[in-house]
Write an enzyme that holds these catalytic residues in place. Structure first.
Site, PDB file in Angstrom:
ATOM      1  N   LYS A  39      -0.311   1.544 -14.883  1.00 22.11           N
ATOM      2  CA  LYS A  39      -1.750   1.823 -14.925  1.00 22.11           C
ATOM      3  C   LYS A  39      -2.550   0.597 -14.486  1.00 22.11           C
ATOM      4  CE  LYS A  39      -3.606   3.070 -19.011  1.00 22.11           C
ATOM      5  NZ  LYS A  39      -4.784   2.315 -19.497  1.00 22.11           N
ATOM      6  N   SER A  40      -2.194  -0.563 -14.995  1.00 17.26           N
ATOM      7  CA  SER A  40      -2.948  -1.778 -14.650  1.00 17.26           C
ATOM      8  C   SER A  40      -2.916  -2.028 -13.145  1.00 17.26           C
ATOM      9  CB  SER A  40      -2.337  -2.993 -15.363  1.00 17.26           C
ATOM     10  OG  SER A  40      -2.528  -2.900 -16.746  1.00 17.26           O
ATOM     11  N   ARG A  42     -16.921   0.926 -26.984  1.00 20.78           N
ATOM     12  CA  ARG A  42     -16.143  -0.320 -26.848  1.00 20.78           C
ATOM     13  C   ARG A  42     -17.011  -1.479 -26.359  1.00 20.78           C
ATOM     14  NH1 ARG A  42     -10.592   1.116 -23.899  1.00 20.78           N
ATOM     15  NH2 ARG A  42     -10.126  -1.025 -24.526  1.00 20.78           N
ATOM     16  N   ASP A  49      -0.371  -3.298 -25.822  1.00 16.83           N
ATOM     17  CA  ASP A  49      -0.449  -1.826 -25.850  1.00 16.83           C
ATOM     18  C   ASP A  49       0.788  -1.188 -26.473  1.00 16.83           C
ATOM     19  OD1 ASP A  49      -2.902  -1.957 -24.618  1.00 16.83           O
ATOM     20  OD2 ASP A  49      -2.110  -1.641 -22.602  1.00 16.83           O
ATOM     21  N   ARG A 107      -2.180   6.630 -26.748  1.00 12.26           N
ATOM     22  CA  ARG A 107      -0.988   5.939 -27.273  1.00 12.26           C
ATOM     23  C   ARG A 107      -0.750   6.268 -28.757  1.00 12.26           C
ATOM     24  NH1 ARG A 107       0.303   3.199 -22.742  1.00 12.26           N
ATOM     25  NH2 ARG A 107      -1.392   2.106 -21.711  1.00 12.26           N
TER      26      ARG A 107
HETATM   27  C1  S3P Z   1      -5.219  -4.316 -19.256  1.00 12.17           C
HETATM   28  C2  S3P Z   1      -5.365  -5.312 -20.185  1.00 12.17           C
HETATM   29  C3  S3P Z   1      -5.247  -5.089 -21.634  1.00 12.17           C
HETATM   30  C4  S3P Z   1      -4.576  -3.760 -21.964  1.00 12.17           C
HETATM   31  C5  S3P Z   1      -5.108  -2.645 -21.116  1.00 12.17           C
HETATM   32  C6  S3P Z   1      -4.875  -2.944 -19.646  1.00 12.17           C
HETATM   33  C7  S3P Z   1      -5.390  -4.634 -17.835  1.00 12.17           C
HETATM   34  O1  S3P Z   1      -6.543  -5.071 -22.190  1.00 12.17           O
HETATM   35  O2  S3P Z   1      -4.738  -3.452 -23.329  1.00 12.17           O
HETATM   36  O3  S3P Z   1      -4.484  -1.423 -21.449  1.00 12.17           O
HETATM   37  O4  S3P Z   1      -4.997  -3.811 -16.981  1.00 12.17           O
HETATM   38  O5  S3P Z   1      -5.906  -5.709 -17.527  1.00 12.17           O
HETATM   39  P1  S3P Z   1      -7.315  -6.427 -22.584  1.00 12.17           P
HETATM   40  O6  S3P Z   1      -7.614  -7.171 -21.360  1.00 12.17           O
HETATM   41  O7  S3P Z   1      -8.563  -5.985 -23.285  1.00 12.17           O
HETATM   42  O8  S3P Z   1      -6.372  -7.153 -23.509  1.00 12.17           O
END
Ligand code: S3P
Length: 442
Positions: free
Chosen positions: A24-25, A123, A320, A398
Site C-alpha cells: 500500500k505504501s 485524524r 501496522d 486491520r
Molecule cells: C505509512 C506510514 C505509517 C503507517 C501507514 C503507512 C506510509 O504511518 O502506519 O499505514 O506509507 O508512509 P505513520 O507515518 O503515521 O507512522
C-alpha cells in the site's frame, strides 16, 4: 447487498501458496511521484484497494493522466507538476494518501481542499501542517487540524525538520514539498521509518542523500531544484497484508502457508523478527531484488509460540502489525508486552483500545496502558482462546482482519462488523483466506 458482518470459525489447518497484494505504501507513492514527474510512469502490481484508488482519482484531479491498463497495471502521465483541482479532493480512509498529497500539493501556487471519511476526518493533520507551514504554506481547517481543510501552497522555502514522532508520512510530506521549495528540504528522523519515498524519489531521478548519524537516527537531504522523470515501478507484496495469512498459519494447528513476493525492506519487517523471537517456524526462500527492493517467499508453519517483550525501538518497523501480533500473542505461552506504541492510537482507529476490547471480549487477558498493550497468552495453563464475541471495528480494516484470524483458531466463532473496510488495503483477503481453507462466512 452490503455485507454487515463476517464470522470466522475454527476449521482444519490452513495450507497453500498465495501472493501478497501490492504494498500500500509503495502504491500510493508510485501514483503521486508519477503524477509529479514529467512523462510516463508504468506501474505493475499496484494495490487496487480503496485507499490507493482514491489516490489515483486525486492524481487525475491534480491534472495527471491516469489509466488502468489491466490488473494492477497502471499508466500515469505526469505533467511535471500539479494543477489546481476543480473540486474537493476526497481521500476516503487513507491517511497516507492525504498526508503525502498535501505535501506534494504544497509546492504549487494554488488552493486545494481535502476531505475524507469519518475516520480520516478525525485524524490529526497538524503533524503535516506544522512543517508545511514553516515552509510557507497556509490553510484553513476544522479545529485541531482536522479535515476538511483547504491548503494554499507555493513560494516554499527550505526547511530542516526534526520529526517529533516517528512518521514516514510526515517525512514524506516534507520531502515531497521540498521538491518545489527553494533550497530543497532536510528531514532528521531520530528513529528510522519506512524509506520508500527516499528510494522512489531516487528511482525517479532525484538526488536524495541519507546520512546515518547514530543507531536509527537519519538525516535525509533532498537537494534543491529537482525534476522527476517518469519511470517503471514494480510494486512488491505488502508485508502488512502478508502478516494475516502468516499469523493464521502460526496459530492454526496443521497449517503450512507460503506467501510469495513479500517485501523484506528492513524498515518493514519488525513483525518477522518478533515472531521469530516467539519461536515461530518461519522460513525465507527465493530472496531476490525487484524494483530496488528485496522480496522473498515466506513460509509459516503452525508453531507453539512463547510470549516476549517487544523492544519499543522496533515499533516504527511494525507499527501496522501490532494488531495481528496481539492475536499471535493471544495463542502464545505467557505474556507479550508491546511498549512504545502510542502511535497506534492515531491510526484508522485507536488500535490499542480496540485490540484490548476485542481480545478481552474473546476471553483473552489484556492490560492496556497509555502507549502499551500486554497480552497474556492462552497457552499458559493449557486453555484455549474462547472467542464467541462480536467485535466492533470502528471501520478499521486491520482490526477486522486481526479478529477474523483469531476466530479461525478460537473455541467459538468470532464476528466483526463493517467488514467492507477490509477492501481499503486487502480486497482479496476473504478469497485468499478461504482458498487456504479458512472458514469465514457472511
Ligand atoms: C505509512 C506510514 C505509517 C503507517 C501507514 C503507512 C506510509 O504511518 O502506519 O499505514 O506509507 O508512509 P505513520 O507515518 O503515521 O507512522
Amino acid at each position: 447487498m452490503t455485507v454487515t458482518q463476517l464470522v470466522a470459525k475454527r476449521a482444519g489447518g490452513l495450507t497453500g501458496t498465495v501472493r501478497a497484494p501490492g504494498d500500500k505504501s509503495i502504491s500510493h507513492r508510485a501514483l503521486i511521484l508519477g503524477a509529479l514527474a514529467q512523462g510516463l510512469t508504468e506501474v505493475e502490481g499496484l494495490l487496487e484497494g480503496e485507499d490507493v484508488k482514491r489516490t489515483a482519482q486525486a492524481m487525475a484531479a491534480f491534472g495527471a493522466g491516469v489509466e488502468r491498463l489491466g490488473e494492477g497495471h497502471w499508466r500515469i502521465e505526469g505533467k511535471g507538476g500539479f494543477a489546481e483541482p476543480a473540486d474537493v479532493v476526497d481521500c476516503g480512509n487513507a491517511g497516507t494518501g492525504v498526508r503525502l498529497i498535501m505535501g506534494a500539493a504544497a509546492g504549487f501556487d494554488m488552493a486545494a481542499t481535502f476531505t475524507g471519511d469519518a475516520s480520516l476526518r478525525g485524524r490529526p493533520m497538524n503533524r503535516v501542517l506544522k512543517p508545511l507551514g514553516e515552509m510557507g504554506a497556509s490553510w484553513i481547517c476544522r479545529a485541531g487540524g482536522r479535515l476538511p481543510l483547504t491548503l494554499k501552497g507555493g513560494g516554499l522555502k527550505h526547511i530542516s525538520y526534526v520529526l517529533p514522532e516517528p512518521s514516514a508520512q510526515v517525512k514524506s510530506a516534507v520531502l515531497l514539498a521540498g521538491l518545489h521549495a527553494e533550497g530543497g528540504a532536510e528531514v532528521i528522523e531520530p528513529e528510522a521509518t519506512r524509506d520508500h519515498t527516499e528510494r522512489m524519489l531516487r528511482a525517479f531521478g532525484a538526488q536524495v542523500d541519507v546520512h546515518e548519524e547514530a543507531a536509527g537516527r537519519r538525516r535525509i537531504v533532498l537537494a534543491s531544484g529537482q525534476g522527476l522523470t517518469g519511470t517503471k515501478v514494480r510494486v512488491p507484496g505488502d508485508p502488512s497484508s502478508a502478516a494475516f495469512p502468516l499469523v493464521a498459519a502460526l496459530i492454526t494447528p496443521g497449517s503450512v502457508v507460503t506467501v510469495q513476493g513479500m517485501l523484506l525492506n528492513p524498515l518493514r519487517i519488525g513483525l518477522l523478527d518478533t515472531l521469530g523471537e516467539m519461536g515461530a517456524d518461519l522460513s525465507v526462500a527465493n530472496v531476490r531484488e525487484e524494483g530496488g527492493e528485496t522480496v522473498a517467499d515466506v513460509t509459516a508453519r503452525y508453531s507453539q509460540l512463547v510470549g516476549v517483550e517487544v523492544p519499543p525501538e522496533r515499533a516504527p518497523s511494525m507499527i501496522d502489525e501490532y494488531p495481528i501480533l496481539a492475536v499471535a500473542a493471544a495463542f502464545a505461552d505467557g505474556p507479550t508486552a508491546m511498549r512504545g506504541i502510542g502511535e497506534m492510537r492515531v491510526k484508522e482507529s485507536d488500535r490499542i483500545a480496540l485490540m484490548a476490547a476485542g481480545l478481552a471480549a474473546c476471553g483473552v487477558a489484556v492490560e492496556e496502558g497509555p502507549d502499551s498493550l500486554t497480552v497474556v497468552g492462552a497457552q499458559r495453563g493449557n486453555h484455549g482462546v474462547k472467542g464467541g464475541a462480536e467485535v466492533t471495528t470502528h471501520g478499521d480494516h486491520r482490526i477486522a482482519m486481526s479478529h477474523l484470524i483469531l476466530g479461525l483458531s478460537a473455541d467459538q466463532p468470532v464476528a466483526v462488523d463493517e467488514p467492507g473496510m477490509i477492501a481499503t488495503s486487502f480486497p482479496e483477503f476473504l478469497g485468499l483466506m478461504r482458498g487456504l481453507g479458512a472458514e469465514i462466512e457472511e
